[in-house]
Design a protein around this motif. Sequence first.
Motif, PDB file in Angstrom:
ATOM      1  N   ASN A  49       0.837  -1.210   0.000  1.00  0.00           N
ATOM      2  CA  ASN A  49       0.000   0.000   0.000  1.00  0.00           C
ATOM      3  C   ASN A  49       0.866   1.252   0.000  1.00  0.00           C
ATOM      4  O   ASN A  49       0.612   2.207  -0.724  1.00  0.00           O
ATOM      5  N   TRP A  50       1.891   1.230   0.856  1.00  0.00           N
ATOM      6  CA  TRP A  50       2.768   2.400   0.995  1.00  0.00           C
ATOM      7  C   TRP A  50       3.401   2.753  -0.349  1.00  0.00           C
ATOM      8  O   TRP A  50       3.529   3.909  -0.720  1.00  0.00           O
ATOM      9  N   LYS A  51       3.779   1.724  -1.084  1.00  0.00           N
ATOM     10  CA  LYS A  51       4.474   1.941  -2.350  1.00  0.00           C
ATOM     11  C   LYS A  51       3.507   2.033  -3.536  1.00  0.00           C
ATOM     12  O   LYS A  51       3.933   2.110  -4.689  1.00  0.00           O
ATOM     13  N   GLY A  52       2.219   2.003  -3.236  1.00  0.00           N
ATOM     14  CA  GLY A  52       1.216   2.169  -4.297  1.00  0.00           C
ATOM     15  C   GLY A  52       1.185   1.017  -5.284  1.00  0.00           C
ATOM     16  O   GLY A  52       0.903   1.208  -6.462  1.00  0.00           O
ATOM     17  N   ILE A  53       1.476  -0.191  -4.810  1.00  0.00           N
ATOM     18  CA  ILE A  53       1.434  -1.366  -5.696  1.00  0.00           C
ATOM     19  C   ILE A  53       0.083  -2.069  -5.505  1.00  0.00           C
ATOM     20  O   ILE A  53      -0.219  -2.572  -4.415  1.00  0.00           O
ATOM     21  N   ASP A  54      -0.707  -2.076  -6.581  1.00  0.00           N
ATOM     22  CA  ASP A  54      -2.013  -2.723  -6.527  1.00  0.00           C
ATOM     23  C   ASP A  54      -1.800  -4.237  -6.576  1.00  0.00           C
ATOM     24  O   ASP A  54      -0.911  -4.717  -7.283  1.00  0.00           O
ATOM     25  N   TYR A  55      -2.594  -4.995  -5.830  1.00  0.00           N
ATOM     26  CA  TYR A  55      -2.386  -6.439  -5.810  1.00  0.00           C
ATOM     27  C   TYR A  55      -3.699  -7.167  -5.591  1.00  0.00           C
ATOM     28  O   TYR A  55      -4.685  -6.588  -5.133  1.00  0.00           O
ATOM     29  N   GLU A 115      -3.191   5.936  11.983  1.00  0.00           N
ATOM     30  CA  GLU A 115      -3.893   7.019  11.273  1.00  0.00           C
ATOM     31  C   GLU A 115      -3.487   7.104   9.801  1.00  0.00           C
ATOM     32  O   GLU A 115      -4.098   7.835   9.023  1.00  0.00           O
ATOM     33  N   LEU A 116      -2.415   6.418   9.427  1.00  0.00           N
ATOM     34  CA  LEU A 116      -1.905   6.543   8.049  1.00  0.00           C
ATOM     35  C   LEU A 116      -2.644   5.584   7.112  1.00  0.00           C
ATOM     36  O   LEU A 116      -2.882   4.422   7.460  1.00  0.00           O
ATOM     37  N   ASP A 117      -2.966   6.074   5.909  1.00  0.00           N
ATOM     38  CA  ASP A 117      -3.790   5.295   4.972  1.00  0.00           C
ATOM     39  C   ASP A 117      -3.235   3.898   4.684  1.00  0.00           C
ATOM     40  O   ASP A 117      -3.977   2.922   4.686  1.00  0.00           O
ATOM     41  N   ALA A 118      -1.918   3.809   4.420  1.00  0.00           N
ATOM     42  CA  ALA A 118      -1.327   2.520   4.032  1.00  0.00           C
ATOM     43  C   ALA A 118      -1.499   1.491   5.152  1.00  0.00           C
ATOM     44  O   ALA A 118      -1.689   0.294   4.892  1.00  0.00           O
ATOM     45  N   PHE A 119      -1.435   1.948   6.386  1.00  0.00           N
ATOM     46  CA  PHE A 119      -1.569   1.057   7.539  1.00  0.00           C
ATOM     47  C   PHE A 119      -3.044   0.714   7.778  1.00  0.00           C
ATOM     48  O   PHE A 119      -3.389  -0.424   8.085  1.00  0.00           O
ATOM     49  N   LYS A 120      -3.905   1.735   7.621  1.00  0.00           N
ATOM     50  CA  LYS A 120      -5.350   1.511   7.807  1.00  0.00           C
ATOM     51  C   LYS A 120      -5.868   0.481   6.826  1.00  0.00           C
ATOM     52  O   LYS A 120      -6.588  -0.442   7.176  1.00  0.00           O
ATOM     53  N   LYS A 121      -5.472   0.666   5.542  1.00  0.00           N
ATOM     54  CA  LYS A 121      -5.945  -0.236   4.491  1.00  0.00           C
ATOM     55  C   LYS A 121      -5.463  -1.676   4.738  1.00  0.00           C
ATOM     56  O   LYS A 121      -6.107  -2.639   4.331  1.00  0.00           O
TER      57      LYS A 121
END
Length: 211
Positions: free
Chosen positions: A25-31, A190-196
């Motif tokens: 998520n952090w690196k914006g890699i869709d999977y 609170e960070l999106d990559a962690f939430k997702k």
Amino acid sequence: MSSEKPILYSYYRSSCSWRVRTCLNWKGIDYEYCPVNVMEGAQNKEEYSEINPYEFVPTLKINGIVLSQSVAILEYLEEIRPEKPLLPKDPYKRALVRSLVQAIAGDIQPLQNLRPINFIESIGGDKKEWINYCIGVEKQLSKSSGKYCVGDEVTLADVVLLPQVYNATRFNIDMTKFPLIQRIANDLSELDAFKKANPQNQIDCPAEEKK
Ligand SMILES: N[C@@H](CCC(=O)N[C@@H](CS)C(=O)NCC(=O)O)C(=O)O
């Protein structure tokens, strides 16, 4: 990167899978998410052990290759996608990050796995032994942390920390004894990559566990 979507073999509550989900998520890699129910022993089935000989989640299929061992996967993703880095440039800070990753991934998490926990319970032992290891992380963080585990940037140390705090909470560990760990975990949540990447947001999370 090949045009084929990476596939992550994961279990919603697995801390090791959560690490990789966060990094992707952090690196914006869709999977694509492929659930492996480790509570039902799906990791031990032949079709899975052929892709992951250790019979653990996670496994990542990416760029035509298959990777096991979450920390190796994190390092691979860092190398192929250095934008939005999760390792600092400074060699000392990199070593601090890797030291925390090793403490959590190598010393703490393995004790919380199904096999040791089942064994400890079968001999009437106390799984709260975990706490002894946490003290070391808390002390280390008092030297290295800023907003996050090492300084003010999110690193791989944070990626591995948050899922372990979630596990600690599941094991009813009193986190008030670890104020620094808890404060950093709250900020990371609170960070999106962690939430997702949170177990509750995974397709295999049972409805009754979703808030
Ligand atoms: N060193 C491995 C450990 C993976 C691991 O412990 N996975 C757990 C879930 S977090 C698992 O698959 N447990 C199933 C079992 O113990 O049979 C990694 O980092 O990938």
